[in-house]
Design an enzyme around this catalytic site. Structure first.
Site, PDB file in Angstrom:
ATOM      1  CB  SER A  12      -0.871   0.014   1.264  1.00  0.00           C
ATOM      2  OG  SER A  12      -1.305   1.345   1.510  1.00  0.00           O
ATOM      3  CG  HIS A  26      -3.860  -1.538  -1.532  1.00  0.00           C
ATOM      4  ND1 HIS A  26      -5.022  -2.183  -1.891  1.00  0.00           N
ATOM      5  CD2 HIS A  26      -4.172  -0.797  -0.433  1.00  0.00           C
ATOM      6  CE1 HIS A  26      -5.981  -1.839  -1.048  1.00  0.00           C
ATOM      7  NE2 HIS A  26      -5.504  -1.007  -0.155  1.00  0.00           N
ATOM      8  CG  ASP A  54      -4.836   2.462   1.130  1.00  0.00           C
ATOM      9  OD1 ASP A  54      -3.789   2.084   1.683  1.00  0.00           O
ATOM     10  OD2 ASP A  54      -5.805   1.707   0.906  1.00  0.00           O
ATOM     11  CG  MET A  66      -8.158   7.081   2.844  1.00  0.00           C
ATOM     12  SD  MET A  66      -7.243   6.986   4.398  1.00  0.00           S
ATOM     13  CE  MET A  66      -6.442   5.385   4.194  1.00  0.00           C
ATOM     14  CG  HIS A  73      -9.068   0.328  -0.345  1.00  0.00           C
ATOM     15  ND1 HIS A  73      -8.464   0.075   0.877  1.00  0.00           N
ATOM     16  CD2 HIS A  73     -10.403   0.273  -0.101  1.00  0.00           C
ATOM     17  CE1 HIS A  73      -9.402  -0.121   1.805  1.00  0.00           C
ATOM     18  NE2 HIS A  73     -10.582  -0.009   1.227  1.00  0.00           N
ATOM     19  CG  MET A 116     -10.991   3.212   2.369  1.00  0.00           C
ATOM     20  SD  MET A 116      -9.436   3.080   3.228  1.00  0.00           S
ATOM     21  CE  MET A 116      -8.312   3.337   1.848  1.00  0.00           C
ATOM     22  CG  MET A 171     -11.534  -2.840   5.193  1.00  0.00           C
ATOM     23  SD  MET A 171     -10.029  -2.472   4.285  1.00  0.00           S
ATOM     24  CE  MET A 171      -9.155  -1.466   5.484  1.00  0.00           C
ATOM     25  N   GLY A 211      -2.576   3.574   8.098  1.00  0.00           N
ATOM     26  CA  GLY A 211      -1.676   2.422   8.069  1.00  0.00           C
ATOM     27  C   GLY A 211      -1.140   2.183   9.468  1.00  0.00           C
ATOM     28  CG  ASP A 249      -6.203  -2.908   3.049  1.00  0.00           C
ATOM     29  OD1 ASP A 249      -6.862  -2.049   2.439  1.00  0.00           O
ATOM     30  OD2 ASP A 249      -5.059  -2.700   3.487  1.00  0.00           O
ATOM     31  CB  THR A 258       3.826  -0.429   8.378  1.00  0.00           C
ATOM     32  OG1 THR A 258       2.719  -1.236   8.702  1.00  0.00           O
ATOM     33  CG2 THR A 258       3.472   1.024   8.625  1.00  0.00           C
TER      34      THR A 258
HETATM   35  C1  DX5 Z   1      -6.183   1.458   5.744  1.00  0.00           C
HETATM   36  C2  DX5 Z   1      -5.732   1.109   4.331  1.00  0.00           C
HETATM   37  C3  DX5 Z   1      -4.685   0.034   4.307  1.00  0.00           C
HETATM   38  C4  DX5 Z   1      -3.391   0.428   5.034  1.00  0.00           C
HETATM   39  C5  DX5 Z   1      -2.515  -0.782   5.211  1.00  0.00           C
HETATM   40  O1  DX5 Z   1      -7.376   2.203   5.695  1.00  0.00           O
HETATM   41  O2  DX5 Z   1      -6.821   0.675   3.546  1.00  0.00           O
HETATM   42  O3  DX5 Z   1      -4.389  -0.311   2.945  1.00  0.00           O
HETATM   43  O4  DX5 Z   1      -2.726   1.412   4.283  1.00  0.00           O
HETATM   44  O5  DX5 Z   1      -1.386  -0.380   5.961  1.00  0.00           O
HETATM   45  P1  DX5 Z   1      -0.722  -1.430   6.983  1.00  0.00           P
HETATM   46  O6  DX5 Z   1      -0.328  -2.626   6.140  1.00  0.00           O
HETATM   47  O7  DX5 Z   1       0.462  -0.699   7.539  1.00  0.00           O
HETATM   48  O8  DX5 Z   1      -1.750  -1.770   8.005  1.00  0.00           O
HETATM   49 ZN    ZN Z   2      -6.325  -0.186   1.586  1.00  0.00          ZN
END
Ligand code: DX5
Ligand code: ZN
Length: 216
Positions: free
Chosen positions: A6, A31, A33, A35, A64, A66, A135, A142, A169, A192
């Site tokens: 991600s 991936h 993200d 938001m 993704h 959100m 999720m 993250g 995820d 991470t």
């Molecule tokens: C959270 C995101 C995830 C996140 C994953 O809302 O959708 O994709 O970035 O990060 P890690 O792997 O560090 O949990």
């Molecule tokens: Zn995500």
């Protein structure tokens, strides 16, 4: 097990280089993200950034969303170069219509479920979506802790629809990926656990190894 790093955890000051580095490091998907500060309490990137990094890799762009009203933004993310668009069941006005819009644009789909959403809610769409995203953290950030009880949702879907592609995820790392593999997960997002390391190739390789070992 496919690994989809991600980019939320990447260095946003050099996103193109980071995308090239994880591509070289053996990532399977990218991936992304997105938001909006409404559906989740965080704001990240939009279609313009997807477009900016598109030329830095040929890997599958797993977008993704959100965001509220995801159906409104499908055309822009398709145009920007998304290969797959995943939206949240909780945010969609008409999930079936949104799935159709993504397919009409030539991309693959995914329906995402927040931890609090019962897995049964996605059952009416299993014959319409290419993937279900479970999720394993509350969406928005993250670096959160893996919610192992979400593996029950993975098993439930695998049982009901064995050929369904399942992605998880949030909080995936060397300690948690084994449980994911055993539950039947096909794609793990890792933020991470990859970008938090100095050697991306080693991080991705070790995650794949752990997933493989868990199934021996
Ligand atoms: C959270 C995101 C995830 C996140 C994953 O809302 O959708 O994709 O970035 O990060 P890690 O792997 O560090 O949990
Ligand atoms: Zn995500």
């Amino acid at each position: 097990m496919l690994i989809a790093p991600s980019i939320l955890s990447a260095d946003f000051a050099k996103l193109g280089e980071e995308v090239e580095a994880i591509t070289k490091g053996g990532a399977d998907w990218i991936h992304i993200d997105v938001m909006d500060g409404h559906f989740v309490p965080n704001i990240t990137i939009g279609p313009c950034v997807v477009g900016a990094i598109r030329s830095h890799t040929n890997l599958h762009f797993d977008t993704h969303l959100m965001i509220d009203h995801p159906e409104r933004y499908v055309p822009q993310f398709l145009k920007a170069g998304s290969d797959r668009i995943c939206f949240h069941l909780e945010a969609a006005q008409d999930p079936a219509a949104t799935l159709e819009k993504i397919h009409e644009g030539g991309a693959k789909t995914g329906i995402a479920l927040k931890p609090g959403t019962p897995v049964e809610k996605v059952y009416p769409y299993l014959d319409k979506t290419d993937m279900v995203l479970i999720m394993t953290v509350e969406p928005g950030f993250g670096g959160q802790k893996f919610m192992a009880d979400m593996m029950d949702k993975v098993k439930a879907i695998k049982e009901k629809c064995p050929q369904m592609l399942i992605q998880i995820d949030g909080g995936v790392n060397l300690e948690t990926i084994g449980a994911a593999a055993r539950a039947g997960v096909d794609v793990c997002v890792a933020g991470t656990a990859v970008f938090g390391k100095t050697d991306y190739a080693a991080a991705i390789h070790e995650l794949k190894e752990k997933a493989h070992e868990a199934l021996l």
